[in-house]
Design a protein around this motif. Structure first.
Motif, PDB file in Angstrom:
ATOM      1  N   UNK A   2       2.018 -11.341   1.559  1.00 58.89           N
ATOM      2  CA  UNK A   2       2.948 -10.475   3.123  1.00 58.89           C
ATOM      3  C   UNK A   2       3.580  -9.940   2.525  1.00 58.89           C
ATOM      4  N   UNK A   3       4.634  -9.180   3.077  1.00 55.04           N
ATOM      5  CA  UNK A   3       5.766  -8.465   2.642  1.00 55.04           C
ATOM      6  C   UNK A   3       6.836  -8.836   1.665  1.00 55.04           C
ATOM      7  N   UNK A   4       6.685  -9.873   1.320  1.00 59.30           N
ATOM      8  CA  UNK A   4       7.213 -10.827  -0.252  1.00 59.30           C
ATOM      9  C   UNK A   4       6.328 -10.690  -1.189  1.00 59.30           C
ATOM     10  N   UNK A   5       5.201 -10.455  -1.163  1.00 59.67           N
ATOM     11  CA  UNK A   5       3.982 -10.587  -2.046  1.00 59.67           C
ATOM     12  C   UNK A   5       3.511 -11.740  -2.333  1.00 59.67           C
ATOM     13  N   UNK A   6       4.294 -12.956  -1.271  1.00 63.29           N
ATOM     14  CA  UNK A   6       3.237 -14.235  -1.180  1.00 63.29           C
ATOM     15  C   UNK A   6       1.943 -14.217  -1.569  1.00 63.29           C
ATOM     16  N   UNK A   7       0.878 -15.262  -1.612  1.00 66.05           N
ATOM     17  CA  UNK A   7      -0.090 -15.030  -1.674  1.00 66.05           C
ATOM     18  C   UNK A   7      -0.940 -15.629  -0.114  1.00 66.05           C
ATOM     19  N   UNK A   8      -1.996 -14.662   0.374  1.00 65.44           N
ATOM     20  CA  UNK A   8      -2.059 -15.821   1.898  1.00 65.44           C
ATOM     21  C   UNK A   8      -3.829 -15.826   1.911  1.00 65.44           C
ATOM     22  N   UNK A  41      -6.220  -0.096   3.906  1.00 64.91           N
ATOM     23  CA  UNK A  41      -5.892   1.048   5.018  1.00 64.91           C
ATOM     24  C   UNK A  41      -5.511   2.065   4.262  1.00 64.91           C
ATOM     25  N   UNK A  42      -5.220   2.829   4.626  1.00 67.84           N
ATOM     26  CA  UNK A  42      -4.606   4.276   4.491  1.00 67.84           C
ATOM     27  C   UNK A  42      -3.087   4.375   4.126  1.00 67.84           C
ATOM     28  N   UNK A  43      -2.555   3.249   4.708  1.00 61.90           N
ATOM     29  CA  UNK A  43      -1.091   3.966   4.413  1.00 61.90           C
ATOM     30  C   UNK A  43      -1.087   1.872   3.330  1.00 61.90           C
ATOM     31  N   UNK A  44      -2.000   1.499   3.298  1.00 61.12           N
ATOM     32  CA  UNK A  44      -1.032   0.583   2.279  1.00 61.12           C
ATOM     33  C   UNK A  44      -1.553  -0.690   3.137  1.00 61.12           C
ATOM     34  N   UNK A  45      -1.613  -2.050   2.029  1.00 62.64           N
ATOM     35  CA  UNK A  45      -2.260  -3.261   2.616  1.00 62.64           C
ATOM     36  C   UNK A  45      -3.991  -2.805   2.857  1.00 62.64           C
ATOM     37  N   UNK A  46      -4.138  -3.907   4.546  1.00 57.41           N
ATOM     38  CA  UNK A  46      -6.028  -4.319   4.514  1.00 57.41           C
ATOM     39  C   UNK A  46      -5.944  -5.041   5.690  1.00 57.41           C
ATOM     40  N   UNK A  47      -7.197  -4.524   6.720  1.00 59.92           N
ATOM     41  CA  UNK A  47      -7.200  -5.305   7.041  1.00 59.92           C
ATOM     42  C   UNK A  47      -8.375  -6.437   6.954  1.00 59.92           C
ATOM     43  N   UNK A  48      -8.403  -7.574   7.649  1.00 61.36           N
ATOM     44  CA  UNK A  48      -9.362  -8.199   7.620  1.00 61.36           C
ATOM     45  C   UNK A  48      -9.685  -8.317   8.000  1.00 61.36           C
ATOM     46  N   UNK A  49     -11.299  -7.863   8.519  1.00 64.40           N
ATOM     47  CA  UNK A  49     -12.968  -8.376   9.252  1.00 64.40           C
ATOM     48  C   UNK A  49     -13.086 -10.045   9.022  1.00 64.40           C
ATOM     49  N   UNK A  50     -13.803 -10.294  10.100  1.00 63.98           N
ATOM     50  CA  UNK A  50     -13.915 -11.023  10.155  1.00 63.98           C
ATOM     51  C   UNK A  50     -14.945 -11.253  11.093  1.00 63.98           C
ATOM     52  N   UNK A  51     -16.454 -11.751  10.430  1.00 65.91           N
ATOM     53  CA  UNK A  51     -18.132 -12.090  11.141  1.00 65.91           C
ATOM     54  C   UNK A  51     -18.612 -13.112  11.850  1.00 65.91           C
ATOM     55  N   UNK A 102     -13.991  -8.872  14.739  1.00 67.50           N
ATOM     56  CA  UNK A 102     -12.634  -8.727  14.948  1.00 67.50           C
ATOM     57  C   UNK A 102     -11.882  -8.171  14.128  1.00 67.50           C
ATOM     58  N   UNK A 103     -10.872  -7.601  14.089  1.00 64.27           N
ATOM     59  CA  UNK A 103     -10.371  -6.888  13.097  1.00 64.27           C
ATOM     60  C   UNK A 103      -8.827  -7.367  12.916  1.00 64.27           C
ATOM     61  N   UNK A 104      -8.205  -7.797  11.968  1.00 69.76           N
ATOM     62  CA  UNK A 104      -7.473  -9.269  12.154  1.00 69.76           C
ATOM     63  C   UNK A 104      -6.321  -8.603  11.128  1.00 69.76           C
ATOM     64  N   UNK A 105      -5.405  -8.020  11.769  1.00 69.51           N
ATOM     65  CA  UNK A 105      -3.660  -7.724  10.952  1.00 69.51           C
ATOM     66  C   UNK A 105      -3.151  -9.066  10.006  1.00 69.51           C
ATOM     67  N   UNK A 106      -3.258  -8.406   8.768  1.00 66.43           N
ATOM     68  CA  UNK A 106      -2.614  -9.826   8.150  1.00 66.43           C
ATOM     69  C   UNK A 106      -1.279  -9.339   7.921  1.00 66.43           C
ATOM     70  N   UNK A 107      -1.382  -8.338   8.595  1.00 62.76           N
ATOM     71  CA  UNK A 107       0.822  -8.764   7.851  1.00 62.76           C
ATOM     72  C   UNK A 107       1.139  -9.064   9.339  1.00 62.76           C
ATOM     73  N   UNK A 108       0.219  -8.897  10.318  1.00 66.51           N
ATOM     74  CA  UNK A 108       1.498  -9.641  11.509  1.00 66.51           C
ATOM     75  C   UNK A 108       1.085 -10.800  12.377  1.00 66.51           C
TER      76      UNK A 108
END
Length: 189
Positions: free
Chosen positions: A121-127, A167-177, A183-189
């Motif tokens: 997450x934004x604070x560096x905590x693992x999800x 993601x080019x801007x940093x972070x990652x998308x989570x693709x779920x099959x 489904x593409x999930x935005x883990x930051x939201x």
């Protein structure tokens, strides 16, 4: 190479196989995770009969007798010094030589955990993200299990695999099959 007949290795033009006779808990291998550490490299092996670690040419195994929620291992994910294990009977974390487990009793939507991924997450905590068989997409954040399933608009409750795309801007998308589509999930939201 993970096979139904053991763990196959191709080297010098030929295959060698590690199986039950070699010390694996079961010949049917479902998941692999390699870990490189200053103390040495290891290959974690998830089988139909338990968990094994190959390090320094030696095998060590763990089963339900050692604290796994099930011997049927579906997914492995190394995270720091811990190993997360998705099993037919729930989620386990191996830390040192001790298992912590999560099942429906601890909030999982269903016990079978088929796939694993990790984001921060934004604070560096693992999800920790979990694909489940029958419970949709679950995640463990700050010690609490949350999930999306078909009742909340997720396309299907059977998650086959998870994939992180940078993601080019940093972070990652989570693709779920799922059986109902990707489904593409935005883990930051």
């Amino acid at each position: 190479i993970a096979t139904d007949a053991g763990l196959a290795r191709f080297s010098d033009g030929r295959f060698t196989v590690l199986d039950r006779a070699s010390g694996l808990p079961d010949a049917s291998v479902n998941a692999l995770e390699s870990v490189s550490r200053p103390s040495g490299d290891a290959l974690w092996v998830g089988t139909e009969g338990g968990l094994a670690r190959l390090a320094g040419g030696r095998l060590r195994s763990w089963t339900t007798a050692d604290g796994l929620p099930s011997n049927r291992i579906w997914a492995l994910l190394a995270s720091g010094d811990d190993l997360w294990i998705g099993t037919q009977g729930g989620l386990a974390r191996l830390s040192g030589d001790r298992f912590a487990t999560w099942t429906m009793a601890q909030g999982l939507p269903t016990n079978p955990v088929t796939s694993l991924a990790e984001t921060f997450d934004a604070d560096g905590r693992r999800i920790l993200w979990m694909g489940t068989f029958g419970g949709g997409l679950a995640w463990l954040e700050n010690g609490k299990v949350q999930f999306l399933d078909s009742r909340s608009g997720f396309p299907d409750d059977v998650v086959v695999s998870l994939h992180l795309e940078k993601r080019p801007s940093g972070g990652a998308w989570l693709w779920t099959s799922t059986r109902g589509g990707a489904v593409r999930v935005d883990p930051s939201s």
